[in-house]
Design a protein around this motif. Structure first.
Motif, PDB file in Angstrom:
ATOM      1  N   GLN A 268       0.827  -1.214   0.000  1.00  0.00           N
ATOM      2  CA  GLN A 268       0.000   0.000   0.000  1.00  0.00           C
ATOM      3  C   GLN A 268       0.866   1.271   0.000  1.00  0.00           C
ATOM      4  OE1 GLN A 268      -3.627   0.062  -0.144  1.00  0.00           O
ATOM      5  NE2 GLN A 268      -2.985  -1.973  -0.850  1.00  0.00           N
ATOM      6  N   ILE A 269       1.856   1.278  -0.880  1.00  0.00           N
ATOM      7  CA  ILE A 269       2.790   2.409  -0.945  1.00  0.00           C
ATOM      8  C   ILE A 269       2.072   3.690  -1.352  1.00  0.00           C
ATOM      9  CG2 ILE A 269       4.899   3.271  -2.032  1.00  0.00           C
ATOM     10  CD1 ILE A 269       5.629   0.308  -2.564  1.00  0.00           C
ATOM     11  N   SER A 270       1.232   3.591  -2.363  1.00  0.00           N
ATOM     12  CA  SER A 270       0.578   4.793  -2.894  1.00  0.00           C
ATOM     13  C   SER A 270      -0.396   5.423  -1.910  1.00  0.00           C
ATOM     14  CB  SER A 270      -0.153   4.464  -4.199  1.00  0.00           C
ATOM     15  OG  SER A 270      -1.118   3.447  -3.991  1.00  0.00           O
ATOM     16  N   SER A 271      -0.866   4.665  -0.935  1.00  0.00           N
ATOM     17  CA  SER A 271      -1.816   5.222   0.033  1.00  0.00           C
ATOM     18  C   SER A 271      -1.161   6.263   0.933  1.00  0.00           C
ATOM     19  CB  SER A 271      -2.413   4.098   0.891  1.00  0.00           C
ATOM     20  OG  SER A 271      -1.405   3.466   1.668  1.00  0.00           O
ATOM     21  N   SER A 272       0.176   6.273   0.969  1.00  0.00           N
ATOM     22  CA  SER A 272       0.889   7.228   1.826  1.00  0.00           C
ATOM     23  C   SER A 272       1.034   8.603   1.182  1.00  0.00           C
ATOM     24  CB  SER A 272       2.286   6.689   2.162  1.00  0.00           C
ATOM     25  OG  SER A 272       2.211   5.436   2.807  1.00  0.00           O
ATOM     26  N   ILE A 273       0.750   8.684  -0.111  1.00  0.00           N
ATOM     27  CA  ILE A 273       0.985   9.935  -0.833  1.00  0.00           C
ATOM     28  C   ILE A 273       0.160  11.084  -0.269  1.00  0.00           C
ATOM     29  CG2 ILE A 273       0.757  11.070  -3.078  1.00  0.00           C
ATOM     30  CD1 ILE A 273       1.356   8.405  -4.388  1.00  0.00           C
ATOM     31  N   GLN A 274      -1.073  10.793   0.121  1.00  0.00           N
ATOM     32  CA  GLN A 274      -1.971  11.841   0.605  1.00  0.00           C
ATOM     33  C   GLN A 274      -1.859  12.091   2.105  1.00  0.00           C
ATOM     34  OE1 GLN A 274      -3.453  13.524  -1.695  1.00  0.00           O
ATOM     35  NE2 GLN A 274      -2.887  12.087  -3.329  1.00  0.00           N
ATOM     36  N   ASP A 275      -0.996  11.351   2.771  1.00  0.00           N
ATOM     37  CA  ASP A 275      -0.856  11.483   4.225  1.00  0.00           C
ATOM     38  C   ASP A 275       0.584  11.864   4.570  1.00  0.00           C
ATOM     39  OD1 ASP A 275      -0.905  11.364   6.940  1.00  0.00           O
ATOM     40  OD2 ASP A 275      -1.504   9.259   7.097  1.00  0.00           O
ATOM     41  N   PRO A 276       0.853  13.144   4.814  1.00  0.00           N
ATOM     42  CA  PRO A 276       2.227  13.585   5.099  1.00  0.00           C
ATOM     43  C   PRO A 276       2.873  12.833   6.257  1.00  0.00           C
ATOM     44  CG  PRO A 276       0.803  15.477   4.722  1.00  0.00           C
ATOM     45  CD  PRO A 276      -0.093  14.275   4.791  1.00  0.00           C
ATOM     46  N   ALA A 277       2.073  12.459   7.255  1.00  0.00           N
ATOM     47  CA  ALA A 277       2.616  11.758   8.417  1.00  0.00           C
ATOM     48  C   ALA A 277       3.181  10.395   8.037  1.00  0.00           C
ATOM     49  CB  ALA A 277       1.534  11.598   9.486  1.00  0.00           C
ATOM     50  N   GLU A 278       2.665   9.807   6.958  1.00  0.00           N
ATOM     51  CA  GLU A 278       3.160   8.520   6.474  1.00  0.00           C
ATOM     52  C   GLU A 278       4.132   8.684   5.309  1.00  0.00           C
ATOM     53  OE1 GLU A 278       2.643   5.520   7.786  1.00  0.00           O
ATOM     54  OE2 GLU A 278       1.569   6.533   9.409  1.00  0.00           O
ATOM     55  N   TYR A 279       3.892   9.719   4.500  1.00  0.00           N
ATOM     56  CA  TYR A 279       4.695   9.900   3.291  1.00  0.00           C
ATOM     57  C   TYR A 279       6.174  10.122   3.605  1.00  0.00           C
ATOM     58  CZ  TYR A 279       6.280  11.785  -1.173  1.00  0.00           C
ATOM     59  OH  TYR A 279       6.966  11.995  -2.337  1.00  0.00           O
ATOM     60  N   TRP A 280       6.465  10.862   4.674  1.00  0.00           N
ATOM     61  CA  TRP A 280       7.863  11.170   4.980  1.00  0.00           C
ATOM     62  C   TRP A 280       8.652   9.916   5.361  1.00  0.00           C
ATOM     63  CZ3 TRP A 280      10.595  10.271   9.452  1.00  0.00           C
ATOM     64  CH2 TRP A 280       9.863   9.912  10.594  1.00  0.00           C
ATOM     65  N   LYS A 281       7.941   8.848   5.694  1.00  0.00           N
ATOM     66  CA  LYS A 281       8.614   7.605   6.086  1.00  0.00           C
ATOM     67  C   LYS A 281       9.100   6.799   4.877  1.00  0.00           C
ATOM     68  CE  LYS A 281       5.621   7.212  10.168  1.00  0.00           C
ATOM     69  NZ  LYS A 281       4.592   6.375  10.843  1.00  0.00           N
ATOM     70  N   LEU A 282       8.623   7.164   3.678  1.00  0.00           N
ATOM     71  CA  LEU A 282       9.034   6.437   2.472  1.00  0.00           C
ATOM     72  C   LEU A 282      10.450   6.844   2.085  1.00  0.00           C
ATOM     73  CD1 LEU A 282       5.803   6.609   0.261  1.00  0.00           C
ATOM     74  CD2 LEU A 282       6.644   4.673   1.591  1.00  0.00           C
ATOM     75  N   ASP A 283      11.378   5.930   2.198  1.00  0.00           N
ATOM     76  CA  ASP A 283      12.752   6.193   1.798  1.00  0.00           C
ATOM     77  C   ASP A 283      13.339   4.920   1.184  1.00  0.00           C
ATOM     78  OD1 ASP A 283      13.293   4.512   3.934  1.00  0.00           O
ATOM     79  OD2 ASP A 283      13.843   6.132   5.298  1.00  0.00           O
ATOM     80  N   ASP A 284      14.651   4.885   1.021  1.00  0.00           N
ATOM     81  CA  ASP A 284      15.286   3.740   0.365  1.00  0.00           C
ATOM     82  C   ASP A 284      15.093   2.427   1.117  1.00  0.00           C
ATOM     83  OD1 ASP A 284      16.105   5.504  -1.513  1.00  0.00           O
ATOM     84  OD2 ASP A 284      18.208   5.561  -0.915  1.00  0.00           O
TER      85      ASP A 284
END
Length: 295
Positions: free
Chosen positions: A117-133
């Motif tokens: 569910q990677i794309s679900s984080s796009i609209q949630d800044p609290a989750e989006y910032w956790k996406l890294d390498d």
């Protein structure tokens, strides 16, 4: 977030010093300390020579009419800034292997998206910032069968079993030893897609599918598309003069390039056994669309 300045943007107040916004992200002409930093750093990190001396510009620039201007004798130094940046894009940032890995990482993330569910984080800044390498390592080490295809792609990257480039097609406004396209075609160029390649294959033999093909459309310019960024830079003669002016290329040298933009199309085969078939289809596409193919 740092927003680029622009010659079309209105100042916030009549007393505000607009040139301060040009220091970090210069929307007027593209000369800023951000480029000074990454050009010097990346040239050093990649073992490339860097002929551009940003210290020279920083020591001699001055502000005239709320704009950072440069000595006329530094014209070629500024040209080296843009030329070095373009060279980095061609030989490092958009290198065929780099783009192949980029395409493979994107495919792996798409394959893993339903499960993670990677794309679900796009609209949630609290989750989006956790996406890294680290998400690559998550896919690579997960035993979940749902991530099997994505995991295999990451493993291919580790083993350097990359998508193979079938053919390079360079769109130039002027002559190039790979492919030359008239300026009017360049202006109306439409990005090539896997669908275009598949629809151009000949009948017989293995039939290509869109998922067998990856296409990278790479644009490399001097920061202002087809326009020469030096045309928007103001110079001054010496420190006794307060007059600023632009300098046409032909006043400096006739050896400077007449074109300021390349468009490179690379077609990749996701399967080694289809390289020849996809190369043939890409050549057919060029003949069908432009009446000529890359040499």
């Amino acid at each position: 977030m740092i927003l680029a300045s622009s010659e079309f943007a209105l100042p916030r107040s009549s007393s505000e010093k607009r040139f301060l916004y040009d220091i970090v992200a210069n929307g007027r002409n593209g000369i800023d300390v951000d480029k000074f930093d990454y050009i010097a750093r990346d040239c050093r990190a990649c073992g490339l020579g860097c002929n551009f001396e940003f210290q020279r510009l920083m020591e001699t620039m001055r502000v005239l009419d709320d704009e950072i201007c440069y000595r006329a004798k530094d014209y070629l130094t500024i040209h080296k800034l843009f030329a070095t940046r373009a060279d980095l894009y061609r030989t490092v940032y958009t290198h065929p292997k780099v783009k192949a890995i980029e395409l493979m990482v994107v495919d792996a993330l798409v394959l893993a998206n339903d499960y993670l569910q990677i794309s679900s984080s796009i609209q949630d800044p609290a989750e989006y910032w956790k996406l890294d390498d680290s998400i690559i390592k998550t896919i690579e080490t997960s035993p979940c069968p749902e991530l099997k295809e994505a995991r295999e792609l990451i493993l291919r990257i580790r083993r350097r079993n990359l998508y193979q480039a079938c053919l390079y097609w360079l769109l130039f406004c002027n002559f190039c030893n790979e492919y030359a396209v008239p300026r009017d075609i360049m202006d109306n160029f439409k990005k090539v897609t896997p669908h275009d390649i598949v629809c151009s294959q000949k009948n017989g033999g293995v039939m290509l599918k869109e998922e067998d093909v990856a296409v990278s459309n790479v644009k490399i310019d001097l920061t202002r598309g087809k326009d020469n960024p030096l045309e928007s830079i103001h110079f001054f003669k010496d420190y006794e003069s307060d007059e600023k002016f632009t300098i046409p290329d032909e006043r400096i040298s006739h050896l400077l390039p007449a074109s300021c933009q390349d468009m490179i199309v690379r077609v990749y085969s996701k399967k080694p056994e289809l390289v020849e078939k996809i190369s043939e289809a890409f050549e057919n596409y060029q003949l069908k669309t432009y009446g000529i193919k890359a040499q």
